[in-house]
Write an enzyme that holds these catalytic residues in place. Sequence first.
Site, mmCIF file in Angstrom:
data_model
loop_
_atom_site.group_PDB
_atom_site.id
_atom_site.type_symbol
_atom_site.label_atom_id
_atom_site.label_comp_id
_atom_site.label_asym_id
_atom_site.label_seq_id
_atom_site.Cartn_x
_atom_site.Cartn_y
_atom_site.Cartn_z
ATOM 1 N N THR A 118 -9.090 0.255 -10.076
ATOM 2 C CA THR A 118 -8.259 -0.842 -9.574
ATOM 3 C C THR A 118 -8.361 -2.025 -10.527
ATOM 4 O O THR A 118 -9.167 -2.018 -11.463
ATOM 5 C CB THR A 118 -8.675 -1.250 -8.133
ATOM 6 O OG1 THR A 118 -8.672 -0.073 -7.306
ATOM 7 C CG2 THR A 118 -7.753 -2.259 -7.525
ATOM 8 N N THR B 271 -3.526 -1.140 -7.855
ATOM 9 C CA THR B 271 -4.325 0.026 -8.205
ATOM 10 C C THR B 271 -3.479 1.280 -8.307
ATOM 11 O O THR B 271 -2.352 1.331 -7.791
ATOM 12 C CB THR B 271 -5.418 0.243 -7.131
ATOM 13 O OG1 THR B 271 -6.263 1.318 -7.510
ATOM 14 C CG2 THR B 271 -4.797 0.532 -5.783
ATOM 15 N N GLY C 52 -12.933 -2.144 -7.647
ATOM 16 C CA GLY C 52 -14.221 -1.529 -7.363
ATOM 17 C C GLY C 52 -14.276 -0.649 -6.140
ATOM 18 O O GLY C 52 -15.368 -0.369 -5.630
ATOM 19 N N GLY C 53 -13.113 -0.204 -5.602
ATOM 20 C CA GLY C 53 -13.145 0.653 -4.430
ATOM 21 C C GLY C 53 -13.847 -0.026 -3.263
ATOM 22 O O GLY C 53 -13.644 -1.214 -3.003
ATOM 23 N N SER D 199 -10.090 -1.004 0.644
ATOM 24 C CA SER D 199 -11.095 -2.071 0.592
ATOM 25 C C SER D 199 -10.638 -3.262 -0.235
ATOM 26 O O SER D 199 -11.409 -4.215 -0.408
ATOM 27 C CB SER D 199 -12.400 -1.527 0.002
ATOM 28 O OG SER D 199 -12.957 -0.554 0.837
ATOM 29 N N ARG E 220 0.842 -1.200 0.000
ATOM 30 C CA ARG E 220 0.000 0.000 0.000
ATOM 31 C C ARG E 220 0.880 1.254 0.000
ATOM 32 O O ARG E 220 1.953 1.268 0.607
ATOM 33 C CB ARG E 220 -0.883 -0.018 1.245
ATOM 34 C CG ARG E 220 -1.881 1.135 1.369
ATOM 35 C CD ARG E 220 -2.925 1.073 0.313
ATOM 36 N NE ARG E 220 -4.137 1.830 0.694
ATOM 37 C CZ ARG E 220 -5.000 2.327 -0.169
ATOM 38 N NH1 ARG E 220 -4.786 2.170 -1.465
ATOM 39 N NH2 ARG E 220 -6.085 2.955 0.233
ATOM 40 N N GLU F 178 -3.972 7.792 -4.302
ATOM 41 C CA GLU F 178 -4.460 6.918 -3.231
ATOM 42 C C GLU F 178 -4.731 7.650 -1.918
ATOM 43 O O GLU F 178 -5.507 7.153 -1.089
ATOM 44 C CB GLU F 178 -3.460 5.792 -2.967
ATOM 45 C CG GLU F 178 -3.343 4.777 -4.071
ATOM 46 C CD GLU F 178 -4.596 3.943 -4.240
ATOM 47 O OE1 GLU F 178 -5.440 3.945 -3.326
ATOM 48 O OE2 GLU F 178 -4.712 3.294 -5.273
#
Length: 605
Positions: free
Chosen positions: A420, A438, A504-505, A484, A116, A459
């Site tokens: 993403t 993503t 899809g967030g 998510s 991340r 992000e």
Amino acid sequence: MSRRFVRSSAVAGALAVVLASTVAASPAGASGTGSPQEPPRVATSVGYGGAVSSLDPVVSEIGLRVLRRGGNATDAAVAMAAAIGVTDPYSAGIGGGGFFVHYDAATGEVETIDGRETAPAAMERDAFVDPETGSPYPFYPDLVTGGVSVGVPGTPATWERALERWGTTTLAQALHPATVVAERGFVVDQLFHNQTEANRQRFEAFTSSSELFLPGGEAPAVGSVFRNPDLAATYRMLARGGMDAFYEGPLAQEIADAVRTPPVAEGTELPTPAGSMTAEDLASYEAVDREPTVSSYRGYDVYGMAPPSSGGTTVGEALNILEQFDLAAMDDPAALHHYIEASALAYADRAAYSGDGDFVDVPVAGLLDDAFARERACLIDPQAAAPKPVAAGDARSYDGECGEPAAPAPEPEDTESTSTTNLTVADRWGNVVEYTLTIEQIGGSGIVVPGRGFLLNNELTDFSITYDAEDPNRIEPGKRPRSSMSPTIVLADGEPVLALGSPGGSTIITTVLQMLINRIDRGMTIQEAIAAPRATPRNGTWTVSEQGFIDSYGADLNAYGHNLWPTTNVGAATAIEIGPRGRLTAVAEPTRLGGGSARVVWPTE
């Protein structure tokens, strides 16, 4: 963790030769004459010897060839991810981040890498507040465009770490197929053209972005060949220098410069707020090995991603709540009513507790405790929907006993992008990879690093926009925003039986959850489970739903008190099911976003 990695062995040496030949004569997506052609889009493939699934046929073709030439699941996954940066640059690439989940057949363990993005060290807690007005910048176009929302990329470090832990090849070899595609080009489809047009205003705001994606002022035409020689050169540089060339070389300074002083086009009227990233932020970045989350559901062990992802805890909690009910004995409307109610409860707890566990105390054990799930399940009325939004439970103090009915709560904030991408790989030895990656918004921040051929993420918009000292997802320097992303691997008796994930967030969680209950509880095949119409209940007043879902179940769910709101697509999943004697069923979306591509090494049907 060292970011420079070279593997030297007989296996790696042999694989270097075959991977170099994989695309040199006839690259994935190209004919023998070098003229790019799109490989077939196959929604379902069944067979043996390894399998891949992605949302792009060129990406799946590259992964399939790596497996056929002797690479393992990690080798194929990294090669596929690099190719996504070429053919789907608006969803993912080396300017972004993601989460990598791996099942190791030799040890029987599920392990994960957190790639991340992180907030720059100089990021201030009011970075998203306009100093002239004292109010938050509008989410679109202000926050999503420009440098202020760019996090330190984690994707390159993820690739290096994954290959170091589980791969049989080097980074240079894994990057080679994508490098060839970037150089020779790929055929532009309708989705790529449409997404370019949708980002026209943002790309036109930056000289580097318009030069790459709007040559001559026009979006690439459907059927034309799109080439990205700058990205090919960047991949070659990383192949030579490893990820130190990304995080510590001149490129790191170029990334920081693009964030702090974006290459704004003269005359643009679009706000392009600058960020605070420095080369030192990139030099200090590390991908993190994390323990996965795990929950038991009807005899299966469901492994997911731990914080800063909220996917593993929210999917797991919702499953634990649903396990209190016999969904298989219910008709479809009743089962879906319970799905919506359980999702709302789990999303309430997500909002209350989820964040970067290195900065805030996330009660993961409590969120995944069966006693807590029993307590939350008490709040579901089998005959009627609770008023939404519902309040969070107390995941730090619970006894499993029924309490008061679910109380209303403030409407949840949701700024997470629906972009993403996702890929799934299984190899002949039984290793499995589920990888979600993503750059956040479709088109990320809109900024292409000049001369480098890739977009930077936005992000940091996944942080809460306004600062609240009690908010687990508040902005803090060095912190990773809540995500998510929900790459998921399911085991039965210690062996993998299913791997799945989706973009899809904040809808990713419900997409994965709904596919799991479709497969496990509702008697669907994995093909049916992925194709079935979806709803994404996220504890809001309205449950956003695909039109097919409304057409099939709307009237019945309205009778329960649910409010459905139509949308075009929810998620775009990939999956591989592992059956008896290693029989693989690879599945991709049949129609969403134009359909994906699922392939097996040795097809049998």
